[in-house]
Design a protein around this motif. Structure first.
Motif, PDB file in Angstrom:
ATOM      1  N   ASP A 118      -5.838   5.768   8.785  1.00 53.51           N
ATOM      2  CA  ASP A 118      -6.302   5.267   7.487  1.00 53.51           C
ATOM      3  C   ASP A 118      -5.942   3.789   7.313  1.00 53.51           C
ATOM      4  O   ASP A 118      -6.714   3.017   6.754  1.00 53.51           O
ATOM      5  N   LEU A 119      -4.765   3.424   7.794  1.00 57.13           N
ATOM      6  CA  LEU A 119      -4.346   2.023   7.704  1.00 57.13           C
ATOM      7  C   LEU A 119      -5.236   1.133   8.557  1.00 57.13           C
ATOM      8  O   LEU A 119      -5.589   0.030   8.154  1.00 57.13           O
TER       9      LEU A 119
ATOM     10  N   GLN B  52       1.769   4.831  -2.921  1.00 56.87           N
ATOM     11  CA  GLN B  52       1.362   6.205  -2.640  1.00 56.87           C
ATOM     12  C   GLN B  52       2.462   6.902  -1.854  1.00 56.87           C
ATOM     13  O   GLN B  52       3.376   6.251  -1.355  1.00 56.87           O
TER      14      GLN B  52
ATOM     15  N   LYS C 153       2.061   9.896  10.303  1.00 62.29           N
ATOM     16  CA  LYS C 153       2.108   9.669   8.855  1.00 62.29           C
ATOM     17  C   LYS C 153       3.251   8.703   8.563  1.00 62.29           C
ATOM     18  O   LYS C 153       4.389   8.918   8.987  1.00 62.29           O
TER      19      LYS C 153
ATOM     20  N   LEU D  26       0.825  -1.207   0.000  1.00 59.39           N
ATOM     21  CA  LEU D  26       0.000   0.000   0.000  1.00 59.39           C
ATOM     22  C   LEU D  26       0.860   1.257   0.000  1.00 59.39           C
ATOM     23  O   LEU D  26       0.649   2.166  -0.804  1.00 59.39           O
ATOM     24  N   LEU D  27       1.855   1.300   0.888  1.00 58.12           N
ATOM     25  CA  LEU D  27       2.710   2.490   0.988  1.00 58.12           C
ATOM     26  C   LEU D  27       3.589   2.673  -0.245  1.00 58.12           C
ATOM     27  O   LEU D  27       3.926   3.804  -0.595  1.00 58.12           O
TER      28      LEU D  27
ATOM     29  N   CYS E 162       5.511   6.487   5.665  1.00 59.11           N
ATOM     30  CA  CYS E 162       5.955   6.446   4.271  1.00 59.11           C
ATOM     31  C   CYS E 162       7.001   5.347   4.131  1.00 59.11           C
ATOM     32  O   CYS E 162       7.650   4.964   5.106  1.00 59.11           O
TER      33      CYS E 162
ATOM     34  N   GLU F 172      -8.410   0.645   6.680  1.00 62.68           N
ATOM     35  CA  GLU F 172      -8.155  -0.173   5.491  1.00 62.68           C
ATOM     36  C   GLU F 172      -8.032  -1.655   5.857  1.00 62.68           C
ATOM     37  O   GLU F 172      -8.523  -2.528   5.146  1.00 62.68           O
TER      38      GLU F 172
ATOM     39  N   CYS G 111       2.383   8.670   1.099  1.00 62.36           N
ATOM     40  CA  CYS G 111       2.350   8.388   2.532  1.00 62.36           C
ATOM     41  C   CYS G 111       0.933   7.984   2.927  1.00 62.36           C
ATOM     42  O   CYS G 111       0.002   8.099   2.141  1.00 62.36           O
ATOM     43  N   CYS G 112       0.795   7.550   4.171  1.00 65.75           N
ATOM     44  CA  CYS G 112      -0.511   7.159   4.678  1.00 65.75           C
ATOM     45  C   CYS G 112      -0.522   7.371   6.186  1.00 65.75           C
ATOM     46  O   CYS G 112       0.501   7.181   6.856  1.00 65.75           O
ATOM     47  N   TYR G 113      -1.659   7.770   6.713  1.00 69.35           N
ATOM     48  CA  TYR G 113      -1.790   7.961   8.151  1.00 69.35           C
ATOM     49  C   TYR G 113      -2.200   6.663   8.818  1.00 69.35           C
ATOM     50  O   TYR G 113      -2.932   5.853   8.241  1.00 69.35           O
ATOM     51  N   SER G 114      -1.738   6.479  10.048  1.00 69.42           N
ATOM     52  CA  SER G 114      -2.009   5.231  10.759  1.00 69.42           C
ATOM     53  C   SER G 114      -3.501   4.970  10.899  1.00 69.42           C
ATOM     54  O   SER G 114      -3.942   3.822  10.805  1.00 69.42           O
TER      55      SER G 114
END
Length: 100
Positions: free
Chosen positions: A44-45, A37, A79, A33-34, A81, A48, A39-42
């Protein structure tokens, strides 16, 4: 005669550390996933993956300790990455190891 197993190189130690971090399907999913993209916030993970925050936290900790991801606190969230340098190194080391 007894033989003592010794790690031959830092390279082998790095491969083993990355392999350990990749040793769970949730961590593979997070890395996949990372890698797609910026970055992603915890939070959101967590949404998901539909797993407990504490469980996700342990998986993120393992990936971070291996150096495959990096986290940056943006209160109240973190965040995450891909650590591009170490990700590239892991890919190269596995490619050499597997001779692909």
């Amino acid at each position: 005669m007894s033989f003592k197993l010794e790690v031959e190189s830092v390279k082998q130690q790095r491969i083993a550390r990355y392999a350990k971090a990749l040793g769970h399907p949730v961590r593979i999913y997070v890395l996949n996933l990372l890698s797609q993209q910026a970055c992603c916030y915890s939070g959101d993970l967590t949404e998901e993956l539909s797993i407990a925050k504490s469980t996700l936290s342990q998986h993120l900790k393992e990936l971070k300790e291996a150096g495959l991801i990096q986290g940056e606190i943006e209160t109240p969230r973190i965040k995450y990455c891909i650590n591009k340098k170490n990700w590239a190194e892991a890919q190269l080391l596995f490619k050499e190891f597997l001779r692909i």
